[in-house]
Design a protein around this motif. Sequence first.
Motif, PDB file in Angstrom:
ATOM      1  N   VAL A  62       0.847  -1.188   0.000  1.00 41.01           N
ATOM      2  CA  VAL A  62       0.000   0.000   0.000  1.00 41.01           C
ATOM      3  C   VAL A  62       0.882   1.237   0.000  1.00 41.01           C
ATOM      4  CG1 VAL A  62      -1.954  -1.108   1.154  1.00 41.01           C
ATOM      5  CG2 VAL A  62      -0.224   0.070   2.525  1.00 41.01           C
ATOM      6  N   PRO A  64      -0.573   4.907   0.845  1.00 48.02           N
ATOM      7  CA  PRO A  64      -1.712   5.807   1.030  1.00 48.02           C
ATOM      8  C   PRO A  64      -1.411   7.243   0.596  1.00 48.02           C
ATOM      9  CG  PRO A  64      -0.759   5.203   3.148  1.00 48.02           C
ATOM     10  CD  PRO A  64      -0.051   4.399   2.111  1.00 48.02           C
ATOM     11  N   MET A  68      -5.487   7.859   6.830  1.00 46.44           N
ATOM     12  CA  MET A  68      -6.628   6.958   6.699  1.00 46.44           C
ATOM     13  C   MET A  68      -7.017   6.372   8.048  1.00 46.44           C
ATOM     14  SD  MET A  68      -5.756   5.157   3.064  1.00 46.44           S
ATOM     15  CE  MET A  68      -7.467   4.696   2.763  1.00 46.44           C
ATOM     16  N   ILE A  74      -8.818   0.821   1.197  1.00 48.73           N
ATOM     17  CA  ILE A  74      -7.538   1.166   0.586  1.00 48.73           C
ATOM     18  C   ILE A  74      -7.241   0.214  -0.578  1.00 48.73           C
ATOM     19  CG2 ILE A  74      -6.179  -0.279   2.169  1.00 48.73           C
ATOM     20  CD1 ILE A  74      -4.066   2.036   2.117  1.00 48.73           C
TER      21      ILE A  74
END
Length: 145
Positions: A62, A64, A68, A74
């Motif tokens: 991931v 971001p 979050m 996600i």
Amino acid sequence: MAQTQFGRYDKYDGFVGGFRAPLNAAMSTTSNDVGKVQAVGVNASGKVIVGSAAVTGIVGLVCPTKVMAAGDVIDVMVRGEIMDVVKTAAGGAWTVGDLVYAHADGTVDAVATAGVVVGRILEGPKASGLGARMLVTVPVATTAS
């Protein structure tokens, strides 16, 4: 030390290059996780967790783009490219050809010890100081997170 470079998905197809799932816990209460590439697993509830009990439980990466909260959905990359990648563990700058290893704590770096290969560096850091370009190919997880 504040992060000065921010990774971002570059070449990514959500239909075949990854999946979406809710976060089990907030990524960060500050902006420390924004743009930081992290290895993730999925828990028994189907929620994304940073890291995994073992590297064989890593399902993707991931990166971001905002702070979050728990429950936020996600995008988890399994195949694609990430630009401006910075290491999340100790080490020097990426160099072209480096293998990228994911670790059970969610960090990614060029250290093979206790890691699983999830990509390769295709371009090194630019003269402008921006980070490297990483080709991501995460193997299928063989254990539960």
